[in-house]
Design an enzyme around this catalytic site. Sequence first.
Site, PDB file in Angstrom:
ATOM      1  N   LYS A   1       0.788  -0.745  -0.053  1.00 59.02           N
ATOM      2  CA  LYS A   1      -0.218  -0.154   0.156  1.00 59.02           C
ATOM      3  C   LYS A   1       1.237   1.850  -0.292  1.00 59.02           C
ATOM      4  O   LYS A   1       2.374   1.160  -0.021  1.00 59.02           O
ATOM      5  CB  LYS A   1      -0.725  -0.490   0.851  1.00 59.02           C
ATOM      6  CG  LYS A   1      -1.861  -0.921   1.083  1.00 59.02           C
ATOM      7  CD  LYS A   1      -2.673  -1.484   0.376  1.00 59.02           C
ATOM      8  CE  LYS A   1      -2.849  -3.105  -0.122  1.00 59.02           C
ATOM      9  NZ  LYS A   1      -4.398  -3.242  -0.091  1.00 59.02           N
TER      10      LYS A   1
HETATM   11  C1  LIG Z   1      -5.239  -4.375   0.996  1.00 60.92           C
HETATM   12  C2  LIG Z   1      -6.870  -4.135   0.921  1.00 60.92           C
HETATM   13  C3  LIG Z   1      -7.793  -4.731   1.905  1.00 60.92           C
HETATM   14  C4  LIG Z   1      -6.871  -5.003   3.683  1.00 60.92           C
HETATM   15  O1  LIG Z   1      -5.773  -4.969   3.630  1.00 60.92           O
HETATM   16  P1  LIG Z   1      -4.775  -5.356   5.127  1.00 60.92           P
HETATM   17  O2  LIG Z   1      -4.149  -4.544   5.213  1.00 60.92           O
HETATM   18  O3  LIG Z   1      -4.077  -6.271   3.620  1.00 60.92           O
HETATM   19  O4  LIG Z   1      -5.874  -6.546   5.712  1.00 60.92           O
HETATM   20  C5  LIG Z   1      -8.853  -4.258   1.880  1.00 60.92           C
HETATM   21  N1  LIG Z   1      -9.304  -3.733   0.827  1.00 60.92           N
HETATM   22  C6  LIG Z   1      -8.946  -3.013  -0.719  1.00 60.92           C
HETATM   23  C7  LIG Z   1      -9.085  -2.607  -1.724  1.00 60.92           C
HETATM   24  C8  LIG Z   1      -6.839  -3.259  -0.388  1.00 60.92           C
HETATM   25  O5  LIG Z   1      -6.750  -3.686  -1.456  1.00 60.92           O
END
Ligand SMILES: *Cc1c(COP(=O)(O)O)cnc(C)c1O
Length: 396
Positions: free
Chosen positions: A197
């Site tokens: 992210k």
């Molecule tokens: C990455 C992601 C998640 C989950 O995030 P984590 O921190 O990995 O649990 C949820 N929704 C979307 C759209 C994502 O891209």
Amino acid sequence: MTLALHGGTPVRATPWPAWPPPLDDAQRKLVMAVLDSGLWGATQGGSAVADLTAAFARRSGAGYGVAVGNATLGLFAALRGLGVEAGDEVIVPAYTFVASATAVLLAGAVPVIADVDPGDLHLLAGAVEAAITGRTAAIMPVHLAGSPADMDALNAVAARHGLKVVEDAAQAHGAAYKGRPVGGLGDAGVYSFQASKAMTAGEGGLIVCREEADHEAIWSVCNLGRKLGGQWYGHPAVGWNLRLTEIQAALLLPWLERLEEEIARREAFAAEAERGLAAIPGRPVSVVPQPPGTTRDSRHLLMLRVHVPFDREFFLAAMAAEGVPLDGGYPPLGTVSALTEAGARAGHCPAAEAASREVVWMRQSMLMDDSAHAADLVEALAKVLPSGTARTRSTL
Ligand SMILES: *Cc1c(COP(=O)(O)O)cnc(C)c1O
């Protein structure tokens, strides 16, 4: 021109920038200070988690925040804190990461998968409206790829039917809708700090919300059912330990200072790519457009739609061989059998189905490169997908 896959010279031989970017001095200093302090947990009196939470609460305009171990758990805690119960239904988009739906399952609720806009691929207010039943409790717009969902339209549907709105902002730190930051537009919003992210501590997440009562309820879910300001061994509700560590927060807090600059870098790359793609004869590829109301797209991913028939697997392999690796993207959520076997319901979602065939992504780390290198993407696409012609395994 011989494709690199067939022994030709690749368009690009140099590696793309790595993700995450190198640590900066502020991160090194704060992480070391936290490590030296011995206050690694967020309940020991350190300030990194509290400062990070306050910064997100302020920047999102939501006012309140709770830091968590990851966004999957954050979405679960937000739903549960907002009162979503076992058997309730939560409407999620058909084109998103699987966690948007598994968080609903974790809350004991039923993910109801609704189609997205065929152009911008974000949750469609009309599809939400059509999916509402007497059990619907909440909707979960996803700010896909860094561009905000059309929140006015979605909030209007939610208001008409008395539904909660939890924004999945996992991909959209710094994005804005009509000048307002995402995360603060619904009842609660959730960011992710997972390794891929836009801000990362390897893992992590953060929930923001607008109402004091919601904050208390969400905080309690993330803190073993305690009451905010109450006793350590008092547990008036059922809750879990979903907390972020001080060490993670120390990596993230200084990141806020460079987030804008990093978004600007990705915006410049995306703009250059868009110009270059428009110049390929026949325009076989275009950038997936932003939903109405987008005032800042944080460009977590550059989503590209291929308009000519193509063999997807071959295309992805050929692009990777040219030195421009792209991602195949999401399957329509309704086709993930593990979800439907667990009770998720999906209507007909032709837009998500078309996206799973026609849309590919360029990752954020690549968008961090100098914008002049958008030419590598354009050149590789022009080589692999000549204008208007369908290259398939058999013709090459
Ligand atoms: C990455 C992601 C998640 C989950 O995030 P984590 O921190 O990995 O649990 C949820 N929704 C979307 C759209 C994502 O891209």
